[in-house]
Design a protein around this motif. Sequence first.
Motif, PDB file in Angstrom:
ATOM      1  N   VAL A  68       0.849  -1.081  -0.072  1.00 32.63           N
ATOM      2  CA  VAL A  68       0.037   0.048   0.004  1.00 32.63           C
ATOM      3  C   VAL A  68       0.909   1.362  -0.044  1.00 32.63           C
ATOM      4  CG1 VAL A  68      -1.717   1.394   1.249  1.00 32.63           C
ATOM      5  CG2 VAL A  68      -1.948  -1.192   1.170  1.00 32.63           C
ATOM      6  N   PHE A  69       2.034   1.111   0.852  1.00 33.74           N
ATOM      7  CA  PHE A  69       3.005   2.342   0.963  1.00 33.74           C
ATOM      8  C   PHE A  69       3.676   2.431  -0.323  1.00 33.74           C
ATOM      9  CE2 PHE A  69       1.506   2.189   5.201  1.00 33.74           C
ATOM     10  CZ  PHE A  69       1.858   3.436   5.702  1.00 33.74           C
ATOM     11  N   ALA A  70       3.880   1.508  -1.070  1.00 34.19           N
ATOM     12  CA  ALA A  70       4.634   1.386  -2.051  1.00 34.19           C
ATOM     13  C   ALA A  70       3.774   2.123  -3.271  1.00 34.19           C
ATOM     14  CB  ALA A  70       5.037   0.072  -2.773  1.00 34.19           C
ATOM     15  N   ILE A  71       2.587   1.884  -3.516  1.00 28.33           N
ATOM     16  CA  ILE A  71       1.650   2.465  -4.511  1.00 28.33           C
ATOM     17  C   ILE A  71       1.812   4.251  -3.997  1.00 28.33           C
ATOM     18  CG2 ILE A  71      -0.693   2.616  -5.050  1.00 28.33           C
ATOM     19  CD1 ILE A  71       0.671   0.352  -6.557  1.00 28.33           C
ATOM     20  N   TYR A  72       1.550   4.220  -2.762  1.00 29.54           N
ATOM     21  CA  TYR A  72       1.517   5.663  -2.358  1.00 29.54           C
ATOM     22  C   TYR A  72       2.919   6.410  -2.890  1.00 29.54           C
ATOM     23  CZ  TYR A  72       1.178   9.874   0.744  1.00 29.54           C
ATOM     24  OH  TYR A  72       1.282  11.146   1.105  1.00 29.54           O
ATOM     25  N   TYR A  73       3.790   5.891  -2.517  1.00 29.78           N
ATOM     26  CA  TYR A  73       5.080   6.722  -2.832  1.00 29.78           C
ATOM     27  C   TYR A  73       5.333   6.963  -4.235  1.00 29.78           C
ATOM     28  CZ  TYR A  73       6.482   5.956   2.102  1.00 29.78           C
ATOM     29  OH  TYR A  73       6.426   5.977   3.643  1.00 29.78           O
ATOM     30  N   VAL A  74       4.934   5.753  -5.220  1.00 29.60           N
ATOM     31  CA  VAL A  74       4.894   6.111  -6.531  1.00 29.60           C
ATOM     32  C   VAL A  74       4.045   6.990  -7.047  1.00 29.60           C
ATOM     33  CG1 VAL A  74       4.402   4.880  -8.774  1.00 29.60           C
ATOM     34  CG2 VAL A  74       5.542   3.598  -7.139  1.00 29.60           C
ATOM     35  N   GLU A  75       2.839   7.138  -6.695  1.00 34.30           N
ATOM     36  CA  GLU A  75       1.908   8.287  -7.101  1.00 34.30           C
ATOM     37  C   GLU A  75       2.360   9.609  -6.651  1.00 34.30           C
ATOM     38  OE1 GLU A  75      -0.836   8.014  -8.880  1.00 34.30           O
ATOM     39  OE2 GLU A  75      -0.157   5.781  -9.340  1.00 34.30           O
ATOM     40  N   GLU A  76       2.967   9.744  -5.584  1.00 31.94           N
ATOM     41  CA  GLU A  76       3.544  10.723  -5.052  1.00 31.94           C
ATOM     42  C   GLU A  76       4.732  11.446  -5.902  1.00 31.94           C
ATOM     43  OE1 GLU A  76       2.916  13.339  -2.549  1.00 31.94           O
ATOM     44  OE2 GLU A  76       0.692  12.158  -2.510  1.00 31.94           O
ATOM     45  N   LEU A  77       5.526  10.379  -6.411  1.00 28.89           N
ATOM     46  CA  LEU A  77       6.731  10.805  -7.108  1.00 28.89           C
ATOM     47  C   LEU A  77       6.082  11.240  -8.530  1.00 28.89           C
ATOM     48  CD1 LEU A  77       9.382   7.949  -6.290  1.00 28.89           C
ATOM     49  CD2 LEU A  77       9.450  10.505  -5.876  1.00 28.89           C
ATOM     50  N   LYS A  78       4.937  10.754  -9.072  1.00 31.10           N
ATOM     51  CA  LYS A  78       4.518  11.008 -10.271  1.00 31.10           C
ATOM     52  C   LYS A  78       4.162  12.534 -10.344  1.00 31.10           C
ATOM     53  CE  LYS A  78       3.141   6.445 -11.921  1.00 31.10           C
ATOM     54  NZ  LYS A  78       1.713   5.649 -12.402  1.00 31.10           N
ATOM     55  N   GLN A  79       3.728  13.024  -9.116  1.00 33.45           N
ATOM     56  CA  GLN A  79       2.903  14.284  -9.047  1.00 33.45           C
ATOM     57  C   GLN A  79       3.881  15.084  -8.195  1.00 33.45           C
ATOM     58  OE1 GLN A  79      -0.807  13.832  -6.906  1.00 33.45           O
ATOM     59  NE2 GLN A  79      -1.325  12.013  -8.147  1.00 33.45           N
ATOM     60  N   LEU A  80       5.349  14.690  -8.188  1.00 31.92           N
ATOM     61  CA  LEU A  80       6.172  15.887  -7.391  1.00 31.92           C
ATOM     62  C   LEU A  80       6.290  16.899  -8.037  1.00 31.92           C
ATOM     63  CD1 LEU A  80       7.915  15.897  -4.991  1.00 31.92           C
ATOM     64  CD2 LEU A  80      10.079  14.781  -6.532  1.00 31.92           C
ATOM     65  N   LYS A  81       6.067  18.080  -7.163  1.00 34.18           N
ATOM     66  CA  LYS A  81       6.426  19.468  -7.590  1.00 34.18           C
ATOM     67  C   LYS A  81       7.544  20.027  -6.720  1.00 34.18           C
ATOM     68  CE  LYS A  81       1.743  20.383  -9.331  1.00 34.18           C
ATOM     69  NZ  LYS A  81       0.504  21.388  -9.168  1.00 34.18           N
TER      70      LYS A  81
END
Length: 251
Positions: A105-118
């Motif tokens: 669950v956390f792995a998915i969250y981190y990947v999504e955060e990196l995609k939207q990283l500003k």
Amino acid sequence: FPVTIRSVFLSFIGLFHLYKLVDALIQNKFYAFFVPLFIFSSPLYSYYSISLLVNIPAIGFLFIGWNYAFKFYKKESNKTLFIALASFSISMLLRSTLIIGILPVFAIYYVEELKQLKYKFQFYYKFFLTSIPFILLVAWVLFAKHYNSIHDSSYFLLQLRPFWECETKYKLLTEIAQNTFFEIYSKPIMFSLGVLFIFVEIYLFIKRKIQLLFILNSIFGLTLLYCALWFQNLNVHDYYFIDIFNIVTGK
């Protein structure tokens, strides 16, 4: 309340949140009801839901964490994030091996955060915040190891008993298969679960539901790793199989 009543209460609270999660995923209240019902129909799960062991409350908090993590994923809010992190923390502190249902669950969250990283600072802040459950887990394990060492004790069972160190692998596998494994479900149901797992894999692949496919396969792989690391306990402590309800639920 007596410990057994608290255990049953937390079990049903966890199953209710599992129902809410499945309903949110498939948008069908009728079929969603059968998932927690199926979990509770397991002789192993229902038997230990009225015991003094922490396994059932721990998995109950895991289900609560899953539900609120999904709520946070759909619509970010500090409240849902706090409840998810608190639930995951309690779950792992009660039963550290339930990390197998939390890491994907956390792995998915981190990947999504990196995609939207500003802003890097924003990511570092969120990374630290969501690392709190794991920091607490590491602190607890270190404390338990220290307690065992200074008191020459094994009160906190932290020692691994892996498959590759077992000298009677075939004997233990036979005992697990004949005496322990089918306490989870009967043989026909276990076979049906295996078939269902394959169909779910194909369905998720065709529908390009990559995140769910990743979570399912990650939990499956981590469950196999868990069984390998504590292999020599599986034939004498049937409650070790409670932790694999991660993958049963994922199907």
